[in-house]
Design an enzyme around this catalytic site. Structure first.
Site, PDB file in Angstrom:
ATOM      1  N   ARG B 198       0.858  -1.200   0.000  1.00  0.00           N
ATOM      2  CA  ARG B 198       0.000   0.000   0.000  1.00  0.00           C
ATOM      3  C   ARG B 198       0.876   1.226   0.000  1.00  0.00           C
ATOM      4  NH1 ARG B 198      -0.702   1.565   6.033  1.00  0.00           N
ATOM      5  NH2 ARG B 198       0.263  -0.193   7.067  1.00  0.00           N
ATOM      6  N   ASN B 199       2.156   1.018  -0.302  1.00  0.00           N
ATOM      7  CA  ASN B 199       3.140   2.093  -0.343  1.00  0.00           C
ATOM      8  C   ASN B 199       3.974   1.911  -1.599  1.00  0.00           C
ATOM      9  OD1 ASN B 199       2.941   3.685   2.111  1.00  0.00           O
ATOM     10  ND2 ASN B 199       3.403   1.767   3.168  1.00  0.00           N
TER      11      ASN B 199
END
Lengths: 408, 408
Positions: B198-199
């Protein structure tokens, strides 16, 4: 962490330990001295010690004809137990069943054990070699060993009386399966990967070991301290290199080092399987198989030893393979990598031939730190410098380009 | 390699696909337009799409009270099926059982599906939060989501009519489980590890992924393309970073990238378990769980999400955890390492806080290549530079030290 339940030994709930101790040892040794002598080669002596300490669980002695043939042909004992390589003892004459013999090491002349002969038989050596080594080539060091065996194979259960010089000469490294298992249990490890070593540990080996550490509870760096083919680096130097590397680059809680007393057979894939069997006996759940495992020359494809694991039948072997691809330093990746993880070209990767390495080491030249740790290289440089001096003395002149790889 | 048998979906022999297509879709959509409307939040919409594409196999719709309670309390449905996080839909009033409703996305106003109400019930939100998030803290973004839910939960089987903008906005990344499974099958992969992202992908994530590649057939780099908390890097920038990294530093044959439509719940350990369930549905055998998986702030211990996997009952979850320790660049090791593999001190390791990273990126300063690949940093620098400009315009002056992390 609490006590953990380790993997069971191969084909058995407990280690089959044939090494006698205490009073039993004393009595059997006394008896042995009066028995007819059978002299064992270094390979046979190593096998006997492994039988003694439970490394070859569940075997009870040297194999008979039926087991020998079935192992050669089908990688299983006549009982159906998976076993990939014959464990046999040769002799120059046949002996009657029931005869008890004293087993002597040809290297040390020490009484190593006794055996009660169950069978004497002749073998087709070519058949053994073709099956076990996939070759008959007399240049193959494993084939040589078999072809040099004496005429008869003696089979029977053994009692083991000595671990030879291994516990003293390799103090702190030589280990019984019961010892490694005890350490694993104390640490609460469940998943343990074994790394086979017969060379000084360079960064490629370190990379394999560290991948294994990342995905398991710990690594068992398990080095052969028996005999290698001429020209290889002797065990004491290897031990020093490995200890230094572990000391400086591993987390102590995640690594156990040990040594085992076998000679290399260079049987490639089949030896990879044997490695997994006895690592299971030492308590390991996984066996790392990298490029050209237990190979020599160009007799085996680089990943034949991985392929053979995939072909095993269900239930053959509980210890699982941890296959790892060809590894190297990649300057573009900026780290160690393998063919599976690095997309870059040959020109970005550091490859060093054994010859280039030996040359660099003996001439005091620079070996890149990306290939091997400085601390390890220092030990090897010292070793090769010593060798060169010996060669120079012997030659009464200057060492030539390749002289440094010759041994006294 | 030939076709391989992939892992079965969670609790089912096949994917439970609730997304209608063709004539069925056409008819249901026509019907939906006349039904009473229930507006869904972004989280609920993401959940519905996952139900539609089989990502939440074997669920058939939003959970009823008994399942909700049992999932909160025991991480299992009333049927006994392992499920760690409630999948529920809230509404401002109760509806009679048997009522059919049209499900609308509050973000796009699109008709997303229909549901036949089986039950309307009120929940104890504090109870849900304490169980699922281990906290009631209103600062926790997942707790906020639950506390902002409407008064009633509506349960019932759903028919799904749209995947919203995901297939178009995230073309080439957004993937259905049937699609990832097809690729894995075609490649003959058996063991597939999933990496949750998610990064943007920095070297630590790359290291996790590459360890997984070394020990399995391939890696599924699976990124969330739903909503994150404010201040996080938006999905399109992340996708670009990840694609660039994969393009330049991964072996194409060993990696598949995909995106899934969920919002982050930041439920830490419980969300780690949900991640493993739906990765199994996407065809993965292993789920990488690193430090502070799906965590936020200091609500969870760094390895709580690993601990919870060890506590699962036998047979709960077929997809296995691949736990990996805290990773970093170590200058003494000369490579990426983890607490399990690097014995050196803090002073030898490169740690970079999120704040330091953002500051460096927005001010055009140097982020060490040991932290993140140049190609990735270039994309992030461009993104942050754009942000800073917006902030500067808004402020009619100079950006202050932290201004660059504020978003328009």
């Amino acid at each position: 962490m609490g006590k953990s339940k380790l993997i069971s030994p191969h084909g058995s709930n407990e280690l089959k330990i044939l090494l006698l101790e205490g009073k039993q040892h004393e009595e059997e040794l006394k008896k042995a001295q009066k028995l007819p002598k059978v002299v064992m080669t270094s390979r046979e002596t190593g096998d006997l010690i492994m039988l003694g300490i439970g490394g070859f669980t569940p075997l009870e002695g040297f194999m008979g004809h039926e087991d020998w043939k079935s192992v050669c042909q089908n990688m299983k004992m006549s009982s159906g137990l998976f076993w990939p390589i014959p464990v046999t003892l040769s002799h120059d004459k046949k002996l009657d069943p029931g005869t008890e013999v004293c087993l002597i090491s040809d290297e040390t002349q020490e009484i190593m054990g006794t055996m009660k002969i169950s069978e004497s038989y002749k073998i087709d050596k070519e058949f053994e070699c073709k099956n076990v080594f996939s070759t008959n080539d007399p240049e193959h060091p494993g084939v040589q060993m078999v072809m040099h065996q004496k005429e008869w194979n003696l089979a029977g259960p053994v009692k083991v009386l000595s671990e030879s010089y291994f516990p003293t000469e390799f103090k702190g490294i030589y280990q019984r399966p019961s010892e490694s298992r005890k350490i694993f249990e104390e640490r609460g490890w469940k998943t343990i990967a074994a790394l086979q070593l017969r060379n000084p540990m360079h960064r490629s080996h370190e990379y394999l070991a560290k991948i294994a550490v990342e995905v398991s509870d710990g690594i068992y760096i398990h080095q052969l301290v028996g005999k290698l083919k001429p020209g290889d680096i002797p065990a004491d130097v290897r031990v020093k290199c490995i200890n230094t590397l572990v000391e400086n680059y591993f987390v102590k809680d995640r690594v156990v080092t040990g040594g085992y007393p076998l000679d290399m057979r260079y049987a490639g894939p089949r030896e990879g399987l044997l490695h997994a069997i006895f690592r299971q006996n030492f308590g390991c759940t996984h066996m790392i198989i990298g490029r050209d495992h237990a190979g020599v020359g160009n007799y085996y494809g680089p990943f034949d030893a991985q392929e053979i694991f995939f072909k095993l039948w269900d239930g053959a072997l509980e210890c699982k393979m941890l296959p790892i691809d060809w590894t190297f330093w990649c300057y573009k990746c900026g780290g160690m990598a393998s063919m599976k993880t690095c997309p870059h070209g040959k020109e970005d990767r550091l490859f060093l031939s054994g010859t280039a390495l030996r040359k660099g080491l003996s001439e005091g030249g620079d070996i890149p730190a990306e290939f091997s740790r400085k601390e390890v290289l220092d030990i090897l440089k010292e070793y090769y410098a010593g060798l060169t001096e010996k060669v120079e003395i012997k030659m009464h002149g200057h060492a030539t380009g390749d002289a440094e790889i010759k041994k006294k």
